[in-house]
Design a protein around this motif. Structure first.
Motif, mmCIF file in Angstrom:
data_model
loop_
_atom_site.group_PDB
_atom_site.id
_atom_site.type_symbol
_atom_site.label_atom_id
_atom_site.label_comp_id
_atom_site.label_asym_id
_atom_site.label_seq_id
_atom_site.Cartn_x
_atom_site.Cartn_y
_atom_site.Cartn_z
ATOM 1 N N THR A 27 0.831 -1.213 0.000
ATOM 2 C CA THR A 27 0.000 0.000 0.000
ATOM 3 C C THR A 27 0.856 1.249 0.000
ATOM 4 N N LEU A 28 1.906 1.243 0.815
ATOM 5 C CA LEU A 28 2.776 2.414 0.898
ATOM 6 C C LEU A 28 3.432 2.717 -0.444
ATOM 7 N N ALA A 29 3.848 1.673 -1.174
ATOM 8 C CA ALA A 29 4.503 1.887 -2.469
ATOM 9 C C ALA A 29 3.555 2.555 -3.453
ATOM 10 N N PHE A 30 2.318 2.098 -3.498
ATOM 11 C CA PHE A 30 1.351 2.698 -4.423
ATOM 12 C C PHE A 30 1.044 4.152 -4.047
ATOM 13 N N VAL A 31 0.915 4.421 -2.740
ATOM 14 C CA VAL A 31 0.619 5.790 -2.311
ATOM 15 C C VAL A 31 1.787 6.709 -2.639
ATOM 16 N N VAL A 32 3.003 6.256 -2.396
ATOM 17 C CA VAL A 32 4.178 7.061 -2.718
ATOM 18 C C VAL A 32 4.246 7.315 -4.220
ATOM 19 N N CYS A 33 3.947 6.305 -5.013
ATOM 20 C CA CYS A 33 3.968 6.462 -6.465
ATOM 21 C C CYS A 33 2.963 7.526 -6.917
ATOM 22 N N LEU A 34 1.726 7.464 -6.402
ATOM 23 C CA LEU A 34 0.716 8.445 -6.784
ATOM 24 C C LEU A 34 1.108 9.846 -6.299
ATOM 25 N N ASP A 35 1.631 9.942 -5.089
ATOM 26 C CA ASP A 35 2.035 11.239 -4.560
ATOM 27 C C ASP A 35 3.164 11.833 -5.384
ATOM 28 N N ALA A 36 4.133 11.003 -5.790
ATOM 29 C CA ALA A 36 5.242 11.492 -6.612
ATOM 30 C C ALA A 36 4.754 11.940 -7.978
ATOM 31 N N CYS A 37 3.770 11.236 -8.522
ATOM 32 C CA CYS A 37 3.223 11.644 -9.815
ATOM 33 C C CYS A 37 2.545 13.012 -9.720
ATOM 34 N N VAL A 38 1.837 13.269 -8.633
ATOM 35 C CA VAL A 38 1.206 14.577 -8.437
ATOM 36 C C VAL A 38 2.273 15.662 -8.326
ATOM 37 N N ARG A 39 3.326 15.398 -7.542
ATOM 38 C CA ARG A 39 4.374 16.389 -7.354
ATOM 39 C C ARG A 39 5.198 16.589 -8.630
ATOM 40 N N ALA A 40 5.259 15.590 -9.481
ATOM 41 C CA ALA A 40 6.002 15.737 -10.726
ATOM 42 C C ALA A 40 5.400 16.804 -11.616
ATOM 43 N N PHE A 41 4.159 17.143 -11.411
ATOM 44 C CA PHE A 41 3.492 18.165 -12.210
ATOM 45 C C PHE A 41 3.316 19.468 -11.437
ATOM 46 N N GLY A 42 4.048 19.616 -10.359
ATOM 47 C CA GLY A 42 4.087 20.888 -9.655
ATOM 48 C C GLY A 42 3.018 21.089 -8.613
ATOM 49 N N GLU A 43 2.193 20.085 -8.341
ATOM 50 C CA GLU A 43 1.158 20.190 -7.317
ATOM 51 C C GLU A 43 1.567 19.344 -6.109
ATOM 52 N N SER A 44 1.002 19.678 -4.951
ATOM 53 C CA SER A 44 1.259 18.874 -3.759
ATOM 54 C C SER A 44 0.097 19.019 -2.797
ATOM 55 N N ILE A 45 -0.349 17.905 -2.295
ATOM 56 C CA ILE A 45 -1.334 17.880 -1.226
ATOM 57 C C ILE A 45 -0.793 16.973 -0.135
#
Length: 871
Positions: A775-793
């Motif tokens: 679960t942690l790997a998938f969440v980190v992957c999705l979070d990194a994808c969001v940050r790769a486009f300049g957004e962060s939550i």
């Protein structure tokens, strides 16, 4: 060992060998006895606590002469052994179900002393502590963002999840009383931390309030969650389970790191929270008691049979000087044994006194103040054999053996005798005094120090000859100081009985005047036993009289003064000063940047996402391996998970991976039913983790600090209340049966495989860590994808989006959840404030890394595994 005053206690043990119960008892019986058989101490295994038993009919106590039989015969007893072994009557008191262990009281005391020392040191070194606080704050701010988010995720959730999983595991093993004690400690920790925190804020010293809160509003002086968790894990003795202990401390460390990054706690606040939690835990353990792990008399009888003896009757007699149990055992050939049982929980008894003596007499002994059961057994056995080899008159040691995992025994031949303290002074003749000194001379000729030469350890047998007993405190290869202390001790004791003149005169005739002159400087109260020092209060002139008598014997002998080394105040000042100097030096070194951190580089978030996506397949392999008791190769299991990504193209996500994993297990030689059960067990645990994490992160998304994942006091109180409710439900038989029936029908076949897995700590670690890491790997992957486009939550918000979207995708009938997963993820990110265009791009990148790219690797893995008939 010679007899001691026997007093039949008012109960008799029940028939049958009753296994001891412990904090973590291990199944199975005792191993065969060897001369010194006790194995190196290991953390206890797992075994249920003892059922109430040991019923016996009371026998009226009657104290008899030493060496004689107690009046009255037992009406019931215990069988020792199995098969056709005859029943052996064992008369002893009813063993209590729970004991207050001295070790728990000592740990509580030590924790309170340490807590006071930490607070005092903090108040004295306020400036240093403030500097450390600033260093911690600056250092945690420089931590990489992914590490901060990962620490917050694991720390905030694991400190709650791991204790819960441990509670479930213990309940499965019918060890609910341990969890009940843990819940009591957690509730007390919650109340104590709240009360102390309110006092510090309302009426506490301003300096202490500043150090505990950092002057920041909303910061708890004591972290409620940390205090409660520490109290819980202490009360359930999680420290005796290495795997659980490691997981728990890692979770606590990450949680503390998250607290520092969000400035939700101070260094002193964390230390005080941990120490208060430890104190509450140890105090609860001592107050409610721990399961009695002492084996009953029937287990002692069984151990004697393994040594080749044939007991026909046994009864508990008076404990020895050090509190060890003693039994008088009659054999079928008419002989009698005196058996001493060393219980593991008694090894710390008298620790404070021994430590005090070590401080006062630094050279008194070379042994440790805390004695393990193995060391105690070896010491007494070795001393007994050495005394026999020296020709001293001591009871012959016939054998030693372990008794279960929590005790050991020493079997001595019985000698009818009575202690010197029971003999009137007028009956102590010079011949008896000379024989006593002769025994001491034989010991000292072989450099053996008895160290307990009192009326309780000097006996006279039926023929009037001297027998020395209770040599457990003795020293082998003793130095001159200990040998001279023995002489001084015996001179003083006999002087109390027959006067200084007779004591010195007879001693000189056997030992020689030079030996007495060498012991002259040791005639000090501090060198004597506790009982002798107490007796000297009524005869304060005896030591002076003894010195005068010895000086008259050797007027020309020059005697050097012996200074018994004490723990001097100068040593205390040196130790404290050195500690403070090291403390200040380390705090200064922590400000030096030994490695230049590159701050201008941008994180390659897409690379982080790719690595996280790859780690998900390793996590899935660990998850499957953990729920299969049989051995699976990690490399091939990872390939199977990649092959599953190819199968998802033609099957729903939840179906394809289950099918290929089941097929893989069958090809590994696992029967179909067990293969399905193993995969089902992994899915059930994964579902439980999914629900718990969804609830946890759903709550955490409402907190003001995303990196400080500390639940509120209200939530913690609710969780404790839920835990108490569940425990009550499980403790009521009708409710427990109803719940068990429904769960059995739901998880038929899965629970047995889970129980098989739970027998192996390594499998538990693989399964649970793999589930969490997946679960942690998938969440980190999705979070990194969001940050790769300049957004962060917040990381918690991303976790909620993933967990909800993954659940929808698993339920969707499309291959791999196509369409449903993308839609739910985009909608979720948009609801949390991400621009819809960026959310769409991030989700497409995420699906590219986790679904489309692995298809090529999955096809190659699928082909390879089919070629080798692995699936």
């Amino acid at each position: 060992m010679p007899a001691t005053p026997e007093q039949d206690r008012p109960a008799a043990s029940a028939g049958g060998d009753q296994p001891g119960a412990g904090d973590d008892p291990r199944p199975g019986g005792a191993t065969p006895a060897v001369p010194v058989p006790l194995p190196p101490e290991k953390p206890p295994g797992r075994r249920p606590e003892p059922e109430p038993g040991q019923a016996g009919k009371a026998v009226e106590p009657e104290k008899t002469a030493r060496g004689g039989e107690a009046a009255g015969s037992p009406e019931t007893g215990a069988t020792g052994g199995t098969g056709e072994q005859p029943t052996v009557l064992v008369v002893e008191p009813l063993l209590p179900q729970r004991l207050r262990r001295p070790s728990d009281a000592l740990r509580f005391l030590a924790t309170m002393v340490l807590l006071g020392g930490v607070i005092l040191l903090a108040l004295v070194a306020k400036q240093t502590l403030n500097g450390i606080e600033m260093d911690v704050e600056v250092g945690t701010r420089r931590a990489p963002a992914p590490l901060v988010f990962a620490a917050g995720f694991v720390g905030g959730g694991a400190v709650l999840v791991i204790p819960g999983i441990f509670a479930v595991e213990r309940v499965f093993h019918r060890d609910g009383l341990r969890i009940a004690g843990g819940l009591i400690a957690a509730i007390l920790g919650l109340l104590v931390s709240f009360a102390i925190g309110e006092w510090v804020v309302a009426a506490g010293p301003s300096d202490l309030r500043q150090l505990l809160t950092g002057g920041r509003p909303g910061v708890e002086p004591l972290n409620t969650l940390l205090t409660s968790v520490m109290a819980y894990i202490t009360a359930v003795r999680i420290s005796r389970r290495p795997m659980w202990r490691t997981l728990m401390w890692i979770a606590i460390a990450l949680h503390v790191f998250a607290l520092f990054t969000s400035t939700a706690a101070t260094v002193l606040g964390v230390l005080v929270s941990i120490l208060v939690g430890l104190g509450v835990g140890f105090g609860t353990l001592y107050a409610v008691g721990s399961p009695n792990t002492r084996p009953p008399g029937s287990a002692m009888v069984a151990s004697l049979r393994r040594l080749g003896f044939a007991p026909v009757k046994a009864r508990r007699i008076e404990d020895d000087i050090q509190g060890s149990r003693r039994y008088a055992v009659n054999l079928d050939d008419g002989r009698r044994l005196d058996v001493t049982v060393l219980d593991r929980d008694r090894q710390v008894a008298g620790l404070l006194y021994r430590l005090w003596r070590r401080m006062l007499l630094n050279s008194e002994t070379r042994r440790r103040a805390i004695r393990s059961l193995r060391a105690e057994l070896e010491r007494e056995a070795l001393m007994a054999y050495a005394a026999q080899a020296a020709g001293a008159s001591t009871p012959r040691l016939l054998g030693t053996s372990e008794v279960g995992t929590e005790a050991a025994l020493l079997a001595y031949e019985h000698v009818d005798s009575r202690p010197l303290e029971d003999i009137p002074d007028e009956e102590i003749t010079d011949e008896i005094l000379a024989e006593i000194w002769e025994q001491v001379r034989l010991l000292q000729a072989q450099r053996l120090a008895h160290r307990r030469l009192t009326g309780e350890s000097i006996h006279l047998d039926s023929d009037g000859h001297v027998v020395l007993v209770d040599a457990r405190s003795g020293e082998i290869a003793a130095g001159d100081l200990l040998l001279r202390i023995d002489i001084a001790q015996l001179l003083t004791y006999l002087g109390l009985r027959v006067g200084a003149e007779r004591s010195v005169r007879v001693a000189a005739s056997v030992m020689g005047a030079e030996a007495l002159a060498a012991a002259l400087p040791l005639l000090q109260r501090i060198a004597l036993t506790r009982q002798t020092r107490a007796a000297l209060r009524h005869n304060k002139q005896l030591l002076s009289a003894l010195r005068e008598q010895i000086v008259e014997l050797t007027p020309q002998t020059e005697v050097r003064e012996v200074r018994l080394e004490r723990f001097r105040p100068r040593s205390i000042v040196t130790i404290v000063g050195s500690t403070m100097a090291a403390y200040i030096l380390l705090s200064q070194l922590s400000r030096v940047n030994l490695v230049q951190i590159v701050t201008t580089a941008e994180w390659a978030w897409s690379g982080v996402a790719l690595v996280a996506a790859g780690m998900s397949y390793v996590a899935a392999a660990l998850m499957l391996k953990g729920f299969v008791p049989e051995t699976l190769p990690l490399g091939r299991t990872v390939l199977v998970q990649f092959a599953g990504s190819f199968v998802k193209l033609v099957a729903p996500a939840a179906v394809g991976i289950v099918a290929i994993n089941t097929r893989y297990l069958q090809k590994r030689g696992i029967p179909p039913g067990q293969a399905v059960s193993s995969v089902g067990a992994s899915q059930v645990v994964g579902l439980a983790f999914h629900i718990l994490l969804l609830l946890l992160f759903a709550y955490l998304t409402g907190t003001t600090a995303a990196t400080a994942l500390t639940p509120s006091r209200g939530l913690l109180a609710v969780l404790l209340a839920v835990g108490v409710t569940v425990l009550i439900v499980l403790s009521v038989p009708p409710l427990r049966r109803m719940l068990t029936t429904r769960m059995r029908s739901l998880f038929s076949g899965v629970v047995p495989r889970l129980l098989d897995v739970l027998q192996s700590p390594r499998k538990i670690a693989e399964g649970f860590s793999g589930t969490l890491l997946l679960t942690l790997a998938f969440v980190v992957c999705l979070d990194a994808c969001v940050r790769a486009f300049g957004e962060s939550i917040s990381f918690a918000a991303v976790a909620v989006v993933f967990l909800a979207g993954n659940a929808i995708g698993s339920a969707a009938p499309t291959p791999g959840g196509l369409g449903a997963v993308e839609t739910s993820l985009v909608v979720g990110l948009t609801l949390f404030g991400v621009n819809s265009g960026i959310a769409t791009s991030a989700v497409l990148l995420y699906r590219l890394l986790t679904f489309w790219l692995p298809v090529l690797v999955g096809w190659a893995a699928f082909t390879h595994l089919q070629r080798h008939e692995a699936i």
